[in-house]
Design an enzyme around this catalytic site. Structure first.
Site, PDB file in Angstrom:
ATOM      1  N   GLU A   1      39.413  10.353  52.018  1.00 26.28           N
ATOM      2  CA  GLU A   1      39.677  11.037  53.292  1.00 26.28           C
ATOM      3  C   GLU A   1      40.114  10.039  54.360  1.00 26.28           C
ATOM      4  O   GLU A   1      40.082   8.818  54.164  1.00 26.28           O
ATOM      5  CB  GLU A   1      38.414  11.806  53.710  1.00 26.28           C
ATOM      6  CG  GLU A   1      38.060  12.879  52.692  1.00 26.28           C
ATOM      7  CD  GLU A   1      36.907  13.774  53.103  1.00 26.28           C
ATOM      8  OE1 GLU A   1      36.175  13.430  54.048  1.00 26.28           O
ATOM      9  OE2 GLU A   1      36.753  14.835  52.468  1.00 26.28           O
TER      10      GLU A   1
ATOM     11  N   CYS B   1      43.338  14.420  47.623  1.00 24.50           N
ATOM     12  CA  CYS B   1      42.395  14.944  46.637  1.00 24.50           C
ATOM     13  C   CYS B   1      42.307  14.003  45.434  1.00 24.50           C
ATOM     14  O   CYS B   1      43.251  13.260  45.123  1.00 24.50           O
ATOM     15  CB  CYS B   1      42.853  16.305  46.133  1.00 24.50           C
ATOM     16  SG  CYS B   1      42.865  17.607  47.356  1.00 24.50           S
TER      17      CYS B   1
ATOM     18  N   GLU C   1      42.448  14.784  42.299  1.00 20.10           N
ATOM     19  CA  GLU C   1      43.410  15.114  41.247  1.00 20.10           C
ATOM     20  C   GLU C   1      44.773  14.486  41.519  1.00 20.10           C
ATOM     21  O   GLU C   1      45.408  13.922  40.632  1.00 20.10           O
ATOM     22  CB  GLU C   1      43.590  16.631  41.136  1.00 20.10           C
ATOM     23  CG  GLU C   1      42.319  17.388  40.802  1.00 20.10           C
ATOM     24  CD  GLU C   1      41.580  17.861  42.046  1.00 20.10           C
ATOM     25  OE1 GLU C   1      41.465  17.081  43.005  1.00 20.10           O
ATOM     26  OE2 GLU C   1      41.117  19.012  42.041  1.00 20.10           O
TER      27      GLU C   1
ATOM     28  N   CYS D   1      42.780  22.407  43.996  1.00 19.97           N
ATOM     29  CA  CYS D   1      43.397  23.137  45.107  1.00 19.97           C
ATOM     30  C   CYS D   1      44.860  23.440  44.774  1.00 19.97           C
ATOM     31  O   CYS D   1      45.440  22.893  43.821  1.00 19.97           O
ATOM     32  CB  CYS D   1      43.283  22.342  46.406  1.00 19.97           C
ATOM     33  SG  CYS D   1      44.492  21.011  46.562  1.00 19.97           S
TER      34      CYS D   1
ATOM     35  N   CYS E   1      47.288  20.468  44.557  1.00 19.79           N
ATOM     36  CA  CYS E   1      47.111  19.664  43.340  1.00 19.79           C
ATOM     37  C   CYS E   1      47.686  20.378  42.118  1.00 19.79           C
ATOM     38  O   CYS E   1      48.221  19.742  41.212  1.00 19.79           O
ATOM     39  CB  CYS E   1      45.644  19.330  43.130  1.00 19.79           C
ATOM     40  SG  CYS E   1      45.055  18.105  44.326  1.00 19.79           S
TER      41      CYS E   1
HETATM   42  N1  THU Z   1      39.257  17.996  47.286  1.00 23.12           N
HETATM   43  C1  THU Z   1      39.636  17.400  46.125  1.00 23.12           C
HETATM   44  O1  THU Z   1      39.495  16.187  45.962  1.00 23.12           O
HETATM   45  N2  THU Z   1      40.177  18.184  45.163  1.00 23.12           N
HETATM   46  C2  THU Z   1      40.392  19.525  45.276  1.00 23.12           C
HETATM   47  O2  THU Z   1      40.994  20.137  44.402  1.00 23.12           O
HETATM   48  C3  THU Z   1      39.894  20.244  46.450  1.00 23.12           C
HETATM   49  C4  THU Z   1      39.405  19.412  47.552  1.00 23.12           C
HETATM   50  C5  THU Z   1      38.700  17.163  48.352  1.00 23.12           C
HETATM   51  C6  THU Z   1      39.596  17.032  49.553  1.00 23.12           C
HETATM   52  C7  THU Z   1      38.602  16.724  50.642  1.00 23.12           C
HETATM   53  O3  THU Z   1      38.379  15.322  50.671  1.00 23.12           O
HETATM   54  C8  THU Z   1      37.329  17.419  50.201  1.00 23.12           C
HETATM   55  O4  THU Z   1      37.501  17.725  48.827  1.00 23.12           O
HETATM   56  C9  THU Z   1      37.023  18.691  50.971  1.00 23.12           C
HETATM   57  O5  THU Z   1      38.102  19.546  50.976  1.00 23.12           O
END
Ligand code: THU
Length: 132
Positions: free
Chosen positions: A50, A59, A61, A92, A95
């Site tokens: 982040e 993310c 992925e 998400c 991704c």
């Molecule tokens: N996040 C992922 O790493 N992968 C996903 O498929 C959904 C969300 C992360 C992004 C962010 O850092 C945190 O989860 C909250 O959304």
């Protein structure tokens, strides 16, 4: 083996959980790890990273796909995702599209609290965008 490779689903999910330990998620507190099994047997792992400028966060992925491509790997067999121990963590939408570029029907495993779900990317993203 459950996924047609030398690696079991449990091994892939364990690798995703291990990668989750490195998550940098001070804003959402949602730690996610991903393990991408490549056709050559390599396992590329990554976590979410982040940023204070929230929209720049990446993310797990997509970080895994980028790392694999940067290592010269573009053919993928499976993607395992480990999110928080409660609830399900399917990839998400961004991704899904990002992964579709390289592996339209890759096997996807994601933690769902009790255990894990297994599906395929073309199930999760039935109408992916492709350049007309
Ligand atoms: N996040 C992922 O790493 N992968 C996903 O498929 C959904 C969300 C992360 C992004 C962010 O850092 C945190 O989860 C909250 O959304």
């Amino acid at each position: 083996m459950q996924n047609g490779s030398e690696r079991s689903d449990d091994e892939l999910l364990a690798a995703a959980r291990a990668a989750r330990e490195h998550a940098y998620a001070p804003y959402s507190a949602v730690a996610v790890g991903a393990a991408l099994l490549c056709e050559d047997g390599a396992l590329v792992t990554a976590c979410n990273v982040e940023n204070a400028s929230y929209g720049l966060s990446i993310c797990a992925e997509r970080a895994a796909v980028a790392a694999a491509v940067a290592a010269g790997k573009r053919r993928f067999v499976a993607l395992a995702i480990a999110g928080p121990d409660h609830g399900a963590t399917p990839p998400c939408g961004a991704c899904r599209q990002f992964l579709y570029e390289f592996a339209p029907n890759v096997r996807v495993l994601y933690s769902d609290g009790d255990g894990y779900e297994v599906t395929a990317l073309d199930e999760l993203l039935p109408a992916a965008f492709e350049l007309p």
